[in-house]
Design a protein around this motif. Structure first.
Motif, PDB file in Angstrom:
ATOM      1  N   ILE A   1       0.602  -1.206   0.133  1.00 31.27           N
ATOM      2  CA  ILE A   1      -0.170  -0.108   0.121  1.00 31.27           C
ATOM      3  C   ILE A   1       1.036   1.363   0.043  1.00 31.27           C
ATOM      4  N   PRO A   2       0.771   2.037  -0.878  1.00 32.19           N
ATOM      5  CA  PRO A   2       1.676   3.150  -1.146  1.00 32.19           C
ATOM      6  C   PRO A   2       1.207   4.457   0.049  1.00 32.19           C
ATOM      7  N   SER A   3       2.139   5.238   0.421  1.00 34.80           N
ATOM      8  CA  SER A   3       2.036   5.992   1.392  1.00 34.80           C
ATOM      9  C   SER A   3       1.182   6.996   1.147  1.00 34.80           C
ATOM     10  N   THR A   4       0.847   7.397  -0.083  1.00 35.79           N
ATOM     11  CA  THR A   4      -0.274   8.277  -0.548  1.00 35.79           C
ATOM     12  C   THR A   4      -1.708   7.800  -0.510  1.00 35.79           C
ATOM     13  N   PHE A   5      -1.844   6.516   0.173  1.00 33.75           N
ATOM     14  CA  PHE A   5      -3.337   5.865   0.088  1.00 33.75           C
ATOM     15  C   PHE A   5      -4.207   6.971   0.669  1.00 33.75           C
ATOM     16  N   GLU A   6      -5.498   7.140   0.150  1.00 36.58           N
ATOM     17  CA  GLU A   6      -6.222   8.304   0.446  1.00 36.58           C
ATOM     18  C   GLU A   6      -6.732   8.331   1.788  1.00 36.58           C
ATOM     19  N   ALA A   7      -6.664   7.047   2.523  1.00 38.48           N
ATOM     20  CA  ALA A   7      -7.345   7.508   3.943  1.00 38.48           C
ATOM     21  C   ALA A   7      -6.532   7.888   4.898  1.00 38.48           C
ATOM     22  N   TYR A   8      -5.048   7.802   4.497  1.00 39.05           N
ATOM     23  CA  TYR A   8      -4.371   8.684   5.307  1.00 39.05           C
ATOM     24  C   TYR A   8      -4.178  10.158   5.341  1.00 39.05           C
ATOM     25  N   THR A   9      -4.672  10.499   4.024  1.00 30.63           N
ATOM     26  CA  THR A   9      -4.558  11.972   4.096  1.00 30.63           C
ATOM     27  C   THR A   9      -5.866  12.647   4.220  1.00 30.63           C
ATOM     28  N   LYS A  10      -7.138  11.941   4.317  1.00 35.55           N
ATOM     29  CA  LYS A  10      -8.363  12.371   4.581  1.00 35.55           C
ATOM     30  C   LYS A  10      -8.296  13.301   5.822  1.00 35.55           C
ATOM     31  N   SER A  11      -9.023  14.458   5.577  1.00 33.52           N
ATOM     32  CA  SER A  11      -8.976  15.353   6.734  1.00 33.52           C
ATOM     33  C   SER A  11     -10.308  14.792   7.858  1.00 33.52           C
ATOM     34  N   LEU A  12     -10.112  14.865   9.002  1.00 36.42           N
ATOM     35  CA  LEU A  12     -11.006  14.465  10.112  1.00 36.42           C
ATOM     36  C   LEU A  12     -12.187  15.025  10.032  1.00 36.42           C
ATOM     37  N   PRO A  13     -13.546  14.205  10.000  1.00 39.10           N
ATOM     38  CA  PRO A  13     -14.747  14.942  10.091  1.00 39.10           C
ATOM     39  C   PRO A  13     -14.993  15.506  11.247  1.00 39.10           C
ATOM     40  N   LYS A  14     -16.017  16.390  11.631  1.00 40.48           N
ATOM     41  CA  LYS A  14     -16.280  17.175  12.634  1.00 40.48           C
ATOM     42  C   LYS A  14     -17.044  15.887  13.663  1.00 40.48           C
ATOM     43  N   PHE A  15     -16.573  16.160  14.743  1.00 40.91           N
ATOM     44  CA  PHE A  15     -17.255  15.070  15.790  1.00 40.91           C
ATOM     45  C   PHE A  15     -18.328  15.652  16.710  1.00 40.91           C
ATOM     46  N   GLU A  16     -19.507  15.140  17.157  1.00 39.81           N
ATOM     47  CA  GLU A  16     -20.352  15.806  18.028  1.00 39.81           C
ATOM     48  C   GLU A  16     -19.879  15.860  19.429  1.00 39.81           C
ATOM     49  N   HIS A  17     -19.073  14.614  19.929  1.00 37.51           N
ATOM     50  CA  HIS A  17     -18.574  14.521  21.197  1.00 37.51           C
ATOM     51  C   HIS A  17     -17.494  13.740  21.079  1.00 37.51           C
ATOM     52  N   LYS A  18     -16.424  13.727  22.298  1.00 37.91           N
ATOM     53  CA  LYS A  18     -15.429  13.088  22.260  1.00 37.91           C
ATOM     54  C   LYS A  18     -15.432  11.476  22.017  1.00 37.91           C
ATOM     55  N   ILE A  19     -16.401  10.787  22.363  1.00 39.86           N
ATOM     56  CA  ILE A  19     -16.570   9.759  22.138  1.00 39.86           C
ATOM     57  C   ILE A  19     -16.717   9.133  20.841  1.00 39.86           C
ATOM     58  N   ALA A  20     -17.552  10.014  20.157  1.00 34.87           N
ATOM     59  CA  ALA A  20     -17.578   9.821  18.535  1.00 34.87           C
ATOM     60  C   ALA A  20     -16.275   9.855  17.812  1.00 34.87           C
ATOM     61  N   GLU A  21     -15.341  10.846  18.312  1.00 31.47           N
ATOM     62  CA  GLU A  21     -13.951  10.794  17.954  1.00 31.47           C
ATOM     63  C   GLU A  21     -13.247   9.627  18.110  1.00 31.47           C
ATOM     64  N   LEU A  22     -13.251   9.246  19.597  1.00 33.05           N
ATOM     65  CA  LEU A  22     -12.550   7.923  19.798  1.00 33.05           C
ATOM     66  C   LEU A  22     -12.853   6.807  19.076  1.00 33.05           C
ATOM     67  N   GLU A  23     -14.113   6.558  18.812  1.00 26.98           N
ATOM     68  CA  GLU A  23     -14.716   5.519  18.186  1.00 26.98           C
ATOM     69  C   GLU A  23     -14.257   5.342  16.817  1.00 26.98           C
ATOM     70  N   TYR A  24     -14.098   6.630  16.247  1.00 25.04           N
ATOM     71  CA  TYR A  24     -13.682   6.918  14.810  1.00 25.04           C
ATOM     72  C   TYR A  24     -12.195   6.448  14.675  1.00 25.04           C
TER      73      TYR A  24
END
Length: 395
Positions: free
Chosen positions: A225-248
């Motif tokens: 898998i190249p280091s340019t794989f899209e999931a690596y560079t995708k910006s983080l979504p906005k999270f409603e609360h901390k637990i949602a962020e941790l889950e992600y």
């Protein structure tokens, strides 16, 4: 005189453990655990347990203590070996040493010891135990060994208060060189003996060879898998609360063959674990390839070039309630509570700053820094001021 049964393994640490307890005036009995004699899964032509049990017997004779061998191979096979095969087959990485302590030394073996009238079971682990009365109740604490290079508290991360109550760790205050010096002074045959590098009480074994005897080889592809794989560079979504962020953030990256290029073949995804570099036999890259994910269902190994490849790193992991264990039950968190700790996900890893979040179905462990090769099936253990508070199997 309190009676102590020592698990004499034929190594220097347990020998000195027995010697020190004898010096302190305990009534000491030495027991050697024979945990393996399944010839259908030959491990090597050498037979380490025979040599080890012989050394253990010579040490017991030297110390003038009763000695016997107990055969725990049936329980060892059921509780450790079968579990290991099962975990590897699922693409998880078990830690047999942690299990061996929880299931064998401080359970089956401890029952035998108590049957012999023992007040305690002692092992040659580099860790310490303290007790304190908290709210009128005696609480046992498991502390790191004084020798930072040899601290083995991680291997005991699954012990309970009941098990700790009956455990002694006489060499926890010593360093390895001090232990060897004591053995030499006491003229013990194990003074210069090399430490065993094998599986807990099995001895010399190469894991792939061992696994190949039960898990059949099956050819599959190795994908880079190249280091340019899209999931690596995708910006983080906005999270409603901390637990949602941790889950992600606790979710691992998922790959398909089309995400990279096929660079080689392997003989079974279940023989490989995340972070592994050896055994891939793929050349032609500037930096070595590392396993970043295995897919045992499709029998594919995904790799990335170099040890800083992003596919290796995450900073959040999850432990389900079923796999969650508190050594300090009195400190167990309730839903919604958090705790600042230091944690490690493997033996010999230095402790890293982390925060634990208790949620309904388990806990999230959020590390301050991303960790390399977080692998399902491994144990995460958390500490505060040298004390191991709890642990869990990474989901």
């Amino acid at each position: 005189m309190k009676r102590v049964v020592v698990g004499l393994s034929g190594g220097v640490d347990s020998s000195v453990t027995a010697y020190l307890l004898k010096e302190q005036g305990y009534d000491v009995i030495g027991l050697f655990m024979k945990n393996w004699h399944d010839d259908s899964v030959t491990i090597s032509d050498e037979c380490p347990w025979l040599e080890d049990s012989n050394d253990a017997m010579i040490v017991a004779e030297k110390l003038g203590i009763p000695f016997q061998t107990v055969d725990l191979s049936e329980q060892y096979k059921e509780r450790i070996v079968d579990y290991m095969f099962d975990e590897y087959e699922k693409g998880r990485t078990p830690n047999p040493d942690v299990l061996c302590n929880r299931e064998i030394k401080f359970d089956v073996f401890m029952d035998i010891a108590l049957g012999l009238g023992a007040d305690y079971v002692a092992t040659g682990h580099y860790c310490r135990k303290e007790e304190e009365v908290i709210n009128g109740k005696k609480v046992y604490k498991l502390l790191a060994g004084k020798d930072n290079n040899k601290d083995q508290s991680y291997f005991l991360c699954q012990l309970s208060q009941e098990q700790l109550a009956k455990a002694l760790f006489p060499i926890g205050e010593l360093t390895k060189p001090e232990v060897r010096a004591i053995a030499k002074e006491a003229d013990l045959i194990t003074a210069e003996k090399k430490d065993s590098q094998g599986l807990c009480f099995i001895g010399k074994v190469r894991l792939p060879d061992f696994l190949q005897q039960k898990l059949q080889p099956k050819e599959g592809v190795i994908v880079q898998i190249p280091s340019t794989f899209e999931a690596y560079t995708k910006s983080l979504p906005k999270f409603e609360h901390k637990i949602a962020e941790l889950e992600y953030k606790s979710k691992k990256f998922t790959y398909q063959v089309s995400d990279g290029k096929t660079v080689g073949k392997h003989q079974g995804a279940h023989y490989f674990t995340k972070g592994q570099r050896k055994g891939l036999a793929v050349g032609g890259t500037k930096e070595p390839l590392f396993v970043i994910e295995t897919d045992v269902d499709e029998n594919i190994i995904y790799t990335g070039e170099g040890k800083s490849h992003q596919g290796l790193y995450r900073n959040v992991l999850f432990v389900s309630n079923e796999e969650l264990h508190w050594v300090r039950e009195d400190l167990a968190l309730s839903v919604g509570e958090t705790m600042e700790v230091e944690a490690r996900i493997r033996y010999r890893q230095s402790l890293e700053k982390a925060k634990i979040y208790k949620v309904g179905n388990g806990i999230f462990v959020e590390f301050a820094n991303a960790q390399s090769a977080i692998q399902e099936g491994q144990f995460v253990a958390w500490y505060a001021n040298e004390e191991l508070l709890g642990s869990g199997v990474i989901s």
